[in-house]
Design a protein around this motif. Sequence first.
Motif, PDB file in Angstrom:
ATOM      1  N   PRO A 213      11.090   2.139 -10.181  1.00 25.74           N
ATOM      2  CA  PRO A 213      10.538   2.772  -9.001  1.00 25.74           C
ATOM      3  C   PRO A 213       8.657   3.182  -9.354  1.00 25.74           C
ATOM      4  O   PRO A 213       8.214   3.975  -8.856  1.00 25.74           O
ATOM      5  CB  PRO A 213      11.177   4.188  -8.908  1.00 25.74           C
ATOM      6  CG  PRO A 213      11.683   4.420 -10.467  1.00 25.74           C
ATOM      7  CD  PRO A 213      11.838   3.172 -11.170  1.00 25.74           C
ATOM      8  N   GLN A 214       8.295   2.561 -10.368  1.00 25.05           N
ATOM      9  CA  GLN A 214       7.263   2.776 -10.993  1.00 25.05           C
ATOM     10  C   GLN A 214       6.132   2.631  -9.997  1.00 25.05           C
ATOM     11  O   GLN A 214       5.158   3.261  -9.558  1.00 25.05           O
ATOM     12  CB  GLN A 214       6.813   2.264 -12.182  1.00 25.05           C
ATOM     13  CG  GLN A 214       7.539   2.500 -13.358  1.00 25.05           C
ATOM     14  CD  GLN A 214       8.837   1.941 -13.389  1.00 25.05           C
ATOM     15  OE1 GLN A 214       9.302   1.197 -12.409  1.00 25.05           O
ATOM     16  NE2 GLN A 214       9.408   1.713 -14.574  1.00 25.05           N
TER      17      GLN A 214
ATOM     18  N   SER B  35      16.462   3.888  -8.401  1.00 26.76           N
ATOM     19  CA  SER B  35      15.485   3.155  -7.568  1.00 26.76           C
ATOM     20  C   SER B  35      14.294   4.262  -7.284  1.00 26.76           C
ATOM     21  O   SER B  35      13.313   3.672  -6.542  1.00 26.76           O
ATOM     22  CB  SER B  35      16.093   2.532  -6.427  1.00 26.76           C
ATOM     23  OG  SER B  35      16.591   3.664  -5.573  1.00 26.76           O
ATOM     24  N   GLY B  36      14.382   5.581  -7.374  1.00 26.91           N
ATOM     25  CA  GLY B  36      13.598   6.462  -6.727  1.00 26.91           C
ATOM     26  C   GLY B  36      13.896   7.809  -6.636  1.00 26.91           C
ATOM     27  O   GLY B  36      15.200   8.384  -6.835  1.00 26.91           O
TER      28      GLY B  36
ATOM     29  N   ALA C 201      22.741  -3.044  -6.603  1.00 31.24           N
ATOM     30  CA  ALA C 201      21.301  -3.721  -6.332  1.00 31.24           C
ATOM     31  C   ALA C 201      20.644  -3.803  -7.635  1.00 31.24           C
ATOM     32  O   ALA C 201      21.101  -3.177  -9.022  1.00 31.24           O
ATOM     33  CB  ALA C 201      20.770  -2.299  -5.596  1.00 31.24           C
ATOM     34  N   PRO C 202      19.624  -4.779  -7.590  1.00 25.14           N
ATOM     35  CA  PRO C 202      18.848  -5.081  -8.940  1.00 25.14           C
ATOM     36  C   PRO C 202      18.489  -3.747  -9.627  1.00 25.14           C
ATOM     37  O   PRO C 202      18.521  -3.794 -10.984  1.00 25.14           O
ATOM     38  CB  PRO C 202      17.602  -5.750  -8.327  1.00 25.14           C
ATOM     39  CG  PRO C 202      18.129  -6.545  -7.092  1.00 25.14           C
ATOM     40  CD  PRO C 202      19.173  -5.516  -6.400  1.00 25.14           C
ATOM     41  N   VAL C 203      17.911  -2.777  -9.034  1.00 25.80           N
ATOM     42  CA  VAL C 203      17.925  -1.253  -9.562  1.00 25.80           C
ATOM     43  C   VAL C 203      18.875  -0.546  -8.852  1.00 25.80           C
ATOM     44  O   VAL C 203      18.353  -0.219  -7.583  1.00 25.80           O
ATOM     45  CB  VAL C 203      16.417  -1.076  -9.461  1.00 25.80           C
ATOM     46  CG1 VAL C 203      16.396   0.555  -9.728  1.00 25.80           C
ATOM     47  CG2 VAL C 203      15.373  -1.914 -10.131  1.00 25.80           C
ATOM     48  N   PRO C 204      19.941   0.199  -9.376  1.00 25.72           N
ATOM     49  CA  PRO C 204      20.558   1.095  -8.500  1.00 25.72           C
ATOM     50  C   PRO C 204      20.119   1.857  -7.745  1.00 25.72           C
ATOM     51  O   PRO C 204      19.116   2.603  -7.826  1.00 25.72           O
ATOM     52  CB  PRO C 204      21.315   1.692  -9.656  1.00 25.72           C
ATOM     53  CG  PRO C 204      21.384   0.984 -10.905  1.00 25.72           C
ATOM     54  CD  PRO C 204      20.069   0.307 -10.730  1.00 25.72           C
ATOM     55  N   LEU C 205      20.511   2.156  -6.345  1.00 23.72           N
ATOM     56  CA  LEU C 205      19.791   2.575  -5.404  1.00 23.72           C
ATOM     57  C   LEU C 205      20.052   4.205  -5.226  1.00 23.72           C
ATOM     58  O   LEU C 205      21.092   4.618  -5.438  1.00 23.72           O
ATOM     59  CB  LEU C 205      20.252   2.063  -4.015  1.00 23.72           C
ATOM     60  CG  LEU C 205      19.627   0.765  -3.590  1.00 23.72           C
ATOM     61  CD1 LEU C 205      20.463  -0.095  -2.795  1.00 23.72           C
ATOM     62  CD2 LEU C 205      18.254   0.778  -3.480  1.00 23.72           C
TER      63      LEU C 205
ATOM     64  N   GLY D 183       0.838  -1.162   0.084  1.00 24.61           N
ATOM     65  CA  GLY D 183       0.067  -0.034   0.062  1.00 24.61           C
ATOM     66  C   GLY D 183       1.116   1.282  -0.122  1.00 24.61           C
ATOM     67  O   GLY D 183       0.151   2.283  -0.025  1.00 24.61           O
ATOM     68  N   CYS D 184       2.185   1.080   0.035  1.00 24.79           N
ATOM     69  CA  CYS D 184       3.028   2.459   0.040  1.00 24.79           C
ATOM     70  C   CYS D 184       3.588   2.465  -1.363  1.00 24.79           C
ATOM     71  O   CYS D 184       3.788   1.685  -2.136  1.00 24.79           O
ATOM     72  CB  CYS D 184       4.092   2.278   1.078  1.00 24.79           C
ATOM     73  SG  CYS D 184       3.762   2.273   2.812  1.00 24.79           S
ATOM     74  N   THR D 185       3.871   3.818  -1.687  1.00 25.49           N
ATOM     75  CA  THR D 185       4.723   3.956  -2.899  1.00 25.49           C
ATOM     76  C   THR D 185       6.258   4.348  -2.863  1.00 25.49           C
ATOM     77  O   THR D 185       6.997   4.523  -3.704  1.00 25.49           O
ATOM     78  CB  THR D 185       4.069   5.076  -3.612  1.00 25.49           C
ATOM     79  OG1 THR D 185       4.155   6.313  -2.829  1.00 25.49           O
ATOM     80  CG2 THR D 185       2.536   4.895  -3.825  1.00 25.49           C
ATOM     81  N   ALA D 186       6.669   4.190  -1.723  1.00 20.92           N
ATOM     82  CA  ALA D 186       8.051   4.603  -1.394  1.00 20.92           C
ATOM     83  C   ALA D 186       8.475   3.829  -0.048  1.00 20.92           C
ATOM     84  O   ALA D 186       7.401   3.760   1.016  1.00 20.92           O
ATOM     85  CB  ALA D 186       8.417   6.156  -1.142  1.00 20.92           C
TER      86      ALA D 186
END
Length: 358
Positions: free
Chosen positions: A295-296, A357-358, A312-316, A268-271
């Motif tokens: 990060p979608q 990642s975000g 990381a799988p998606v660079p952080l 339920g969170c987006t981040a």
Amino acid sequence: MPPKYQKIADELRIHIEAGKYRSSSTLPTEFSIAQEYQVSRQTVRQALSLLAKDGLIEKRQGSGSHILSHEPPQPEVPHRTVAVITTYISDYIFPTVLREAEDVFSQHNCTPSLFATQNQVSNERKVLKNLLQMPVDGILVEGTKTALPNPNIDLYQQLIRQGIPLVFMHGNYAELQGACYVLDDNFGGGRQLVRYLAEKGHTRIAGIFKGDDIQGHGRFAGYAAGLREAGLSVDDAHVFWYHTSTKERIMSSPVDQVPPELLSAVEGCTAVVCYNDEIASHLEALLLHSGYHIPQDIAVVSFDNSRFSELAPVPLTSLSHAPYNVGRIAAEKLLQMMDRETCDPMLIPWSLIQRQSG
């Protein structure tokens, strides 16, 4: 009465040692010196020969008399022994921290002895008891389970009473009032990450923190403050705490066997704000396995800008200490204390490194 060339040589020697000719690194020409002292050039040559014999100058054909470098002898630096106590030696960010500390110590003729506690108070006690029996000039400490009451405070107090300088890094013990430390600005970092996410429009931000080290408490406190400042609430259901005793189980478990409460904390969170890159990287693998897109669907941010942030799988997106290094700064402060200088505690600021990642 000394001959004229001796008097000229003596005066030129005084001028050289006083640094009068430092900018040019050469003496005036023989002709200029002869005019200044109203003597023949032969007398000047005799004076210069004395200076050359003493190793102060070197006469070079066609380029005059060059002043040779004579730095004052440096006082011999005494050899000293320091103990470096960390929770781990080869894991995560510790190799970089220790390498920087060792570089500082080696430059100041200090021999470091490394001890690892594995973040266990029983191991810490063994190390401290050994150090009480060893000739050691200073101790650099990363404390064990710094968020919990420490049963080894009595040994730290004994070391302090013996006059052994101590500097703490990454965490400190409130019971040791006045102790010198070098800490991350954990509170500021937690707040900074939440502000970053809130500015991107995130309103449901989860948090993952380590509960038995003071860094985790500080980062959570900053996370909570950032949420309040953004007009958001702290929801216990979206905060996951782990400890040293559970970390290995989480990290070593396949992505389909991790504790279910870890994944439920971010539902339920987006981040999500993570305690460090290590847990963030593992969380990413879990989220991707569970069908999330980063990060979608959910942004992941963390602390330390370690090798995990790039692998990381998606660079952080992660907070970095550059250009600061806790190990180097703590080692420098320990040297100050060993030289009986004042040691002021220090909080290391963070800077944000943005990745995918975000």
